[in-house]
Enzyme design. Structure first.
Site, PDB file in Angstrom:
ATOM      1  N   ASP A   1       0.534  -1.126  -0.281  1.00 55.90           N
ATOM      2  CA  ASP A   1      -0.174  -0.006  -0.471  1.00 55.90           C
ATOM      3  C   ASP A   1       0.869   1.255   0.132  1.00 55.90           C
ATOM      4  O   ASP A   1       2.487   1.177  -0.008  1.00 55.90           O
ATOM      5  CB  ASP A   1      -1.069  -0.004   1.604  1.00 55.90           C
ATOM      6  CG  ASP A   1      -0.162  -0.416   2.656  1.00 55.90           C
ATOM      7  OD1 ASP A   1       0.919  -0.195   2.455  1.00 55.90           O
ATOM      8  OD2 ASP A   1      -0.710  -0.742   3.797  1.00 55.90           O
TER       9      ASP A   1
ATOM     10  N   GLU B   1      -9.310  -1.671   5.403  1.00 55.69           N
ATOM     11  CA  GLU B   1     -10.196  -1.627   6.545  1.00 55.69           C
ATOM     12  C   GLU B   1     -11.391  -2.275   6.908  1.00 55.69           C
ATOM     13  O   GLU B   1     -11.554  -3.394   5.989  1.00 55.69           O
ATOM     14  CB  GLU B   1     -10.597  -0.453   6.766  1.00 55.69           C
ATOM     15  CG  GLU B   1      -9.083   0.779   7.044  1.00 55.69           C
ATOM     16  CD  GLU B   1      -8.714   0.903   8.183  1.00 55.69           C
ATOM     17  OE1 GLU B   1      -9.111  -0.052   8.934  1.00 55.69           O
ATOM     18  OE2 GLU B   1      -8.088   2.612   8.406  1.00 55.69           O
TER      19      GLU B   1
ATOM     20  N   HIS C   1      -6.799  -4.606  10.731  1.00 56.80           N
ATOM     21  CA  HIS C   1      -6.768  -4.118   9.095  1.00 56.80           C
ATOM     22  C   HIS C   1      -5.065  -5.243   8.199  1.00 56.80           C
ATOM     23  O   HIS C   1      -4.340  -4.998   9.339  1.00 56.80           O
ATOM     24  CB  HIS C   1      -6.235  -3.182   8.410  1.00 56.80           C
ATOM     25  CG  HIS C   1      -5.243  -2.089   9.409  1.00 56.80           C
ATOM     26  ND1 HIS C   1      -5.604  -0.646   9.671  1.00 56.80           N
ATOM     27  CD2 HIS C   1      -3.986  -1.858   8.581  1.00 56.80           C
ATOM     28  CE1 HIS C   1      -5.172  -0.342  10.311  1.00 56.80           C
ATOM     29  NE2 HIS C   1      -4.090  -1.064   9.456  1.00 56.80           N
TER      30      HIS C   1
ATOM     31  N   ASN D   1      -7.274  -2.460  14.812  1.00 52.82           N
ATOM     32  CA  ASN D   1      -8.365  -3.640  14.008  1.00 52.82           C
ATOM     33  C   ASN D   1      -8.440  -4.199  12.921  1.00 52.82           C
ATOM     34  O   ASN D   1      -9.590  -4.938  12.817  1.00 52.82           O
ATOM     35  CB  ASN D   1      -9.399  -2.164  13.651  1.00 52.82           C
ATOM     36  CG  ASN D   1      -9.194  -2.029  12.268  1.00 52.82           C
ATOM     37  OD1 ASN D   1      -8.090  -1.926  11.985  1.00 52.82           O
ATOM     38  ND2 ASN D   1      -9.677  -0.284  11.656  1.00 52.82           N
TER      39      ASN D   1
HETATM   40  C1  GLP Z   1      -0.250   0.509   8.647  1.00 50.08           C
HETATM   41  C2  GLP Z   1       0.320  -0.565   7.779  1.00 50.08           C
HETATM   42  C3  GLP Z   1      -0.287  -1.849   8.084  1.00 50.08           C
HETATM   43  C4  GLP Z   1       0.154  -1.959   9.537  1.00 50.08           C
HETATM   44  C5  GLP Z   1      -0.363  -1.568  10.235  1.00 50.08           C
HETATM   45  C6  GLP Z   1       0.320  -1.241  11.314  1.00 50.08           C
HETATM   46  O1  GLP Z   1      -1.541   0.879   8.563  1.00 50.08           O
HETATM   47  N1  GLP Z   1      -0.554   0.120   6.396  1.00 50.08           N
HETATM   48  O2  GLP Z   1       0.458  -2.614   6.735  1.00 50.08           O
HETATM   49  O3  GLP Z   1       0.301  -3.818   9.741  1.00 50.08           O
HETATM   50  O4  GLP Z   1       0.106  -0.558   9.901  1.00 50.08           O
HETATM   51  O5  GLP Z   1       1.054  -0.871  11.640  1.00 50.08           O
HETATM   52  P1  GLP Z   1       2.900  -1.488  12.849  1.00 50.08           P
HETATM   53  O6  GLP Z   1       3.383  -2.830  12.359  1.00 50.08           O
HETATM   54  O7  GLP Z   1       3.518   0.004  13.067  1.00 50.08           O
HETATM   55  O8  GLP Z   1       1.880  -0.941  14.256  1.00 50.08           O
END
Ligand code: GLP
Length: 234
Positions: free
Chosen positions: A63, A136, A131, A129
């Site tokens: 993404d 989402e 995702h 959440n």
């Molecule tokens: C963002 C990214 C996800 C990732 C998430 C969690 O939303 N789009 O791919 O898994 O953050 O981030 P973190 O690893 O910093 O908790």
């Protein structure tokens, strides 16, 4: 899905690193699906410090924020360059272009890339959440790359990286859950207490669009790699 619990993030990331290395050693032209966020940072650090050569391999990221330029320090382009590609260049590295005004054209381009480069190993983190990528809650399980609205909880979780919540992009281009499920192998990484609910719902809950990562229950080769905190409700 198989669940593996490790003492801490460091040990868990080492397991992910060894798994990653094996895929590359078996096929130096492998296609890796890559994620951003704090979760895969130790894995990427291990990759950077290794003697692995990715010059024949391909990467496809999950993404990118919509509306941020690729040289913005909060863009996922910037994150990937800083944390992996500068040290370990791949033959080809793809990310969605968050600056493309013609969104439809960009979505088609990215879906073609995924179709032409089937992913051998997909790395995933998880949002609080549930995702995955920026899929989402309520994202269809057969979705392809699309422009998504970020939920208030995701915007709030990501504000720590920006000067103020107003600067956090409200939209992103994300690979869809349907494309993620087409990957041959998937490693979902989650560390820390903040992730324990999402992990419980992913692993033990019903497979439901309210928890996007629960879609992985239908994938035959998924390993969920956890530290003890993230696994504490299992
Ligand atoms: C963002 C990214 C996800 C990732 C998430 C969690 O939303 N789009 O791919 O898994 O953050 O981030 P973190 O690893 O910093 O908790």
């Amino acid at each position: 899905m198989e669940v593996k619990v490790f003492k801490d993030k460091k040990e868990a990331s080492l397991f992910a690193f060894n798994y990653f290395s094996d895929v590359l050693k078996k096929n130096n032209k492998a296609v890796f699906g890559l994620a951003t966020g704090s979760t895969p940072l130790d894995l990427y650090e291990n990759l950077c410090n290794s003697d692995l050569d990715f010059s024949n391999a391909t990467s496809i990221n999950l993404d990118e924020y919509y509306g941020l330029s690729s040289d913005n320090e909060q863009s996922y382009h910037y994150f990937m360059n800083e944390n992996l590609f500068k040290k370990k260049p791949f033959s080809k590295s793809y990310l969605p272009n968050g600056e493309e005004k013609d969104v439809e054209k960009e979505l088609n381009r990215y879906n073609e890339i995924i179709k032409n480069n089937p992913i051998d190993l997909q790395i995933l983190g998880i949002g609080n959440n549930g995702h995955i990528g920026f899929n989402e809650p309520s994202s269809p399980f057969d979705s392809k790359t699309r422009l998504v609205d970020l939920t208030p909880s995701t915007i709030d979780a990501n504000k720590r990286f920006f000067n103020s919540i107003d600067e956090v992009p409200k939209k992103a281009i994300s690979m869809g859950i349907g494309s993620i499920l087409e990957s041959k192998q998937i490693l979902l990484l989650a560390f820390g207490k903040n992730k324990k609910e999402a992990i419980k719902n992913t692993v033990k809950g019903p497979m439901d669009v309210s928890v996007p990562a629960s879609a992985l229950q239908q994938h035959k080769n998924t390993i969920v790699i956890l530290d003890e905190d993230a696994a504490s409700l299992l």
